[in-house]
Design a protein around this motif. Sequence first.
Motif, mmCIF file in Angstrom:
data_model
loop_
_atom_site.group_PDB
_atom_site.id
_atom_site.type_symbol
_atom_site.label_atom_id
_atom_site.label_comp_id
_atom_site.label_asym_id
_atom_site.label_seq_id
_atom_site.Cartn_x
_atom_site.Cartn_y
_atom_site.Cartn_z
ATOM 1 N N GLN A 373 0.820 -1.212 0.000
ATOM 2 C CA GLN A 373 0.000 0.000 0.000
ATOM 3 C C GLN A 373 0.854 1.263 0.000
ATOM 4 O O GLN A 373 0.543 2.239 -0.692
ATOM 5 N N ALA A 374 1.926 1.229 0.800
ATOM 6 C CA ALA A 374 2.751 2.423 0.961
ATOM 7 C C ALA A 374 3.748 2.621 -0.177
ATOM 8 O O ALA A 374 4.208 3.742 -0.417
ATOM 9 N N GLY A 375 4.101 1.553 -0.874
ATOM 10 C CA GLY A 375 5.084 1.657 -1.940
ATOM 11 C C GLY A 375 6.511 1.560 -1.449
ATOM 12 O O GLY A 375 7.451 1.789 -2.211
ATOM 13 N N PHE A 376 6.683 1.245 -0.174
ATOM 14 C CA PHE A 376 8.025 1.044 0.393
ATOM 15 C C PHE A 376 7.891 0.113 1.598
ATOM 16 O O PHE A 376 6.795 -0.106 2.113
ATOM 17 N N ASP A 377 9.012 -0.454 2.048
ATOM 18 C CA ASP A 377 9.002 -1.383 3.170
ATOM 19 C C ASP A 377 8.763 -0.617 4.474
ATOM 20 O O ASP A 377 9.587 0.213 4.869
ATOM 21 N N VAL A 378 7.669 -0.899 5.133
ATOM 22 C CA VAL A 378 7.332 -0.172 6.357
ATOM 23 C C VAL A 378 8.077 -0.693 7.579
ATOM 24 O O VAL A 378 8.113 -0.044 8.623
ATOM 25 N N GLY A 379 8.653 -1.896 7.473
ATOM 26 C CA GLY A 379 9.403 -2.460 8.588
ATOM 27 C C GLY A 379 8.541 -3.315 9.505
ATOM 28 O O GLY A 379 7.312 -3.147 9.575
ATOM 29 N N THR A 380 9.201 -4.209 10.219
ATOM 30 C CA THR A 380 8.482 -5.154 11.080
ATOM 31 C C THR A 380 7.807 -4.463 12.256
ATOM 32 O O THR A 380 6.684 -4.799 12.621
ATOM 33 N N TRP A 381 8.477 -3.495 12.887
ATOM 34 C CA TRP A 381 7.918 -2.879 14.080
ATOM 35 C C TRP A 381 6.649 -2.078 13.779
ATOM 36 O O TRP A 381 5.663 -2.146 14.503
ATOM 37 N N THR A 382 6.652 -1.339 12.668
ATOM 38 C CA THR A 382 5.448 -0.609 12.255
ATOM 39 C C THR A 382 4.306 -1.583 11.965
ATOM 40 O O THR A 382 3.159 -1.363 12.356
ATOM 41 N N ALA A 383 4.645 -2.681 11.280
ATOM 42 C CA ALA A 383 3.635 -3.692 10.971
ATOM 43 C C ALA A 383 3.091 -4.329 12.244
ATOM 44 O O ALA A 383 1.886 -4.591 12.352
ATOM 45 N N ALA A 384 3.959 -4.574 13.220
ATOM 46 C CA ALA A 384 3.525 -5.182 14.477
ATOM 47 C C ALA A 384 2.542 -4.278 15.214
ATOM 48 O O ALA A 384 1.513 -4.743 15.718
ATOM 49 N N ARG A 385 2.847 -2.992 15.305
ATOM 50 C CA ARG A 385 1.928 -2.051 15.982
ATOM 51 C C ARG A 385 0.583 -2.004 15.283
ATOM 52 O O ARG A 385 -0.470 -2.012 15.926
ATOM 53 N N SER A 386 0.608 -1.964 13.960
ATOM 54 C CA SER A 386 -0.636 -1.910 13.193
ATOM 55 C C SER A 386 -1.440 -3.205 13.359
ATOM 56 O O SER A 386 -2.659 -3.179 13.533
ATOM 57 N N TYR A 387 -0.737 -4.334 13.331
ATOM 58 C CA TYR A 387 -1.413 -5.631 13.454
ATOM 59 C C TYR A 387 -2.077 -5.771 14.821
ATOM 60 O O TYR A 387 -3.235 -6.196 14.918
ATOM 61 N N VAL A 388 -1.360 -5.412 15.865
ATOM 62 C CA VAL A 388 -1.893 -5.529 17.221
ATOM 63 C C VAL A 388 -3.075 -4.592 17.427
ATOM 64 O O VAL A 388 -4.038 -4.909 18.135
ATOM 65 N N GLN A 389 -3.036 -3.432 16.780
ATOM 66 C CA GLN A 389 -4.104 -2.455 16.945
ATOM 67 C C GLN A 389 -5.344 -2.769 16.114
ATOM 68 O O GLN A 389 -6.475 -2.593 16.582
ATOM 69 N N HIS A 390 -5.132 -3.275 14.888
ATOM 70 C CA HIS A 390 -6.267 -3.405 13.967
ATOM 71 C C HIS A 390 -6.673 -4.847 13.637
ATOM 72 O O HIS A 390 -7.857 -5.089 13.376
ATOM 73 N N GLU A 391 -5.734 -5.791 13.618
ATOM 74 C CA GLU A 391 -6.043 -7.136 13.147
ATOM 75 C C GLU A 391 -6.256 -8.148 14.277
ATOM 76 O O GLU A 391 -7.227 -8.902 14.267
ATOM 77 N N LEU A 392 -5.365 -8.185 15.232
ATOM 78 C CA LEU A 392 -5.465 -9.172 16.311
ATOM 79 C C LEU A 392 -6.778 -9.069 17.092
ATOM 80 O O LEU A 392 -7.362 -10.100 17.440
ATOM 81 N N PRO A 393 -7.289 -7.862 17.369
ATOM 82 C CA PRO A 393 -8.558 -7.772 18.103
ATOM 83 C C PRO A 393 -9.741 -8.389 17.358
ATOM 84 O O PRO A 393 -10.771 -8.676 17.973
ATOM 85 N N ARG A 394 -9.611 -8.589 16.040
ATOM 86 C CA ARG A 394 -10.715 -9.169 15.272
ATOM 87 C C ARG A 394 -10.863 -10.667 15.522
ATOM 88 O O ARG A 394 -11.921 -11.235 15.243
ATOM 89 N N LEU A 395 -9.814 -11.297 16.001
ATOM 90 C CA LEU A 395 -9.904 -12.729 16.280
ATOM 91 C C LEU A 395 -10.806 -12.958 17.479
ATOM 92 O O LEU A 395 -10.664 -12.282 18.501
ATOM 93 N N PRO A 396 -11.739 -13.906 17.401
ATOM 94 C CA PRO A 396 -12.689 -14.133 18.498
ATOM 95 C C PRO A 396 -11.978 -14.503 19.806
ATOM 96 O O PRO A 396 -10.990 -15.241 19.809
ATOM 97 N N GLU A 397 -12.487 -13.984 20.897
ATOM 98 C CA GLU A 397 -11.906 -14.288 22.208
ATOM 99 C C GLU A 397 -11.992 -15.777 22.523
ATOM 100 O O GLU A 397 -11.188 -16.319 23.278
ATOM 101 N N VAL A 398 -12.978 -16.469 21.913
ATOM 102 C CA VAL A 398 -13.169 -17.892 22.165
ATOM 103 C C VAL A 398 -11.947 -18.711 21.742
ATOM 104 O O VAL A 398 -11.749 -19.842 22.193
ATOM 105 N N LEU A 399 -11.087 -18.142 20.888
ATOM 106 C CA LEU A 399 -9.899 -18.847 20.433
ATOM 107 C C LEU A 399 -8.801 -18.889 21.493
ATOM 108 O O LEU A 399 -7.830 -19.633 21.348
#
Length: 423
Positions: A373-399
Amino acid sequence: MRFLFRPPATEAAELLALPWDQPLEEWDESLLLDVPQRGISRHVVRFTVAEGRVYALKEIAEPLARHEYALLTEFEGEGLPSVSVLGICVDRPDGLEAVLVTRYLEYSMSYRYLFSGARAADSAERLLDTLVQLLVRLHLAGVYWGDCSLSNTLFRLDAGAYTAYLVDAETAERHPQLSRGLRTYDVELARERVGAELMDLQAGELLPEEIDPLEVANCLPERYEALWDEVTREEVFRLDESAIRVAERLARINELGFDVGEIELITSAEGARLRVETRVAEPGENRRELFRLTGLEVQENQARRLLNDVRSYRAYLEQRAGEPVPETVAGHRWLAEVYQPVIGAIPEELAGRLAPAEVFHEVLEHRWFLSEQAGFDVGTWTAARSYVQHELPRLPEVLTTPSVMAHRSAVGTAMVTGGSPSV
């Protein structure tokens, strides 16, 4: 009563205080742990916690308990994908059945959850292939399952793919080698059971409309035969093709999730005949290498993905230092400077929904997406913050895996009573 526990026996010490003289159905709820992602069973099954580990307790007749205990012990020793057995309790009073004790398979999921989840339509074929792979692996080891079904299987995510584990071995038999007739009968039983289980989900409106239970089940024999042929057939080719054909065959077997043992190549004036001995244990080349470099114990696909990141980080370190960096040094630095910070960024309330190595795999996937999306490598740490904020919470708590649930419960109880957590 008599207890038979595998070494180390100290692991079972806390379990001995449980009320084994009572039926499992009558045990006090305070002794048990609710496991939302568990499968269904025709026996009474309960879960409990001891020293921070979760155990499954199954009440069955003593001959079956002893039979299953012996087979699961063999399977674990040979590296076959199955649950790990701890022991059995027999000679219980008042004619009570024996209890088989197994270690809960952390981060595992039942087929009922997977097929009724949001990504069920995408997972149906992958789950079936995973079940077929497990059945082929067992048959190569001379194991006739006799009750292959989705209910008797647990699934774990492995870098976006799935790995299947045998849960129930009551009806299993061990032979030096399985005849084609036994293999065919086992596959046919699996087809019938899978079809019935999916139809049951459909009746309960838990199966996506686009999944046809009979169509999925009827694909099983064909998929089994294709995989069995791929990992067992002999090949004949010209002598001048030997090198490339052998390499291609071994690569293909590895891609299918199997390790290669002995290779026999017989040459004659007419050409070459290749026979490959396929190892029945879970593939482990990448797992062993990652453990050597970092001390992490993960599944094979996860290990492959993490090793690629270790190698990339080593190249980065060498470029920055202007000199070679030993792989062991790179492995330890990657663990401390990349992997652990990413896993440490997971908030307490989201911990346990995925295995740590699976979280790291998903962070790498998220990094690729954000970089596109950005057109350049955003790096692992930026990806980790984004993933924890936006993607991980979508996983059901039942898991959330049971050991994490048990720890939170113990911490909560300790805070209320002013004591210390017991797990």
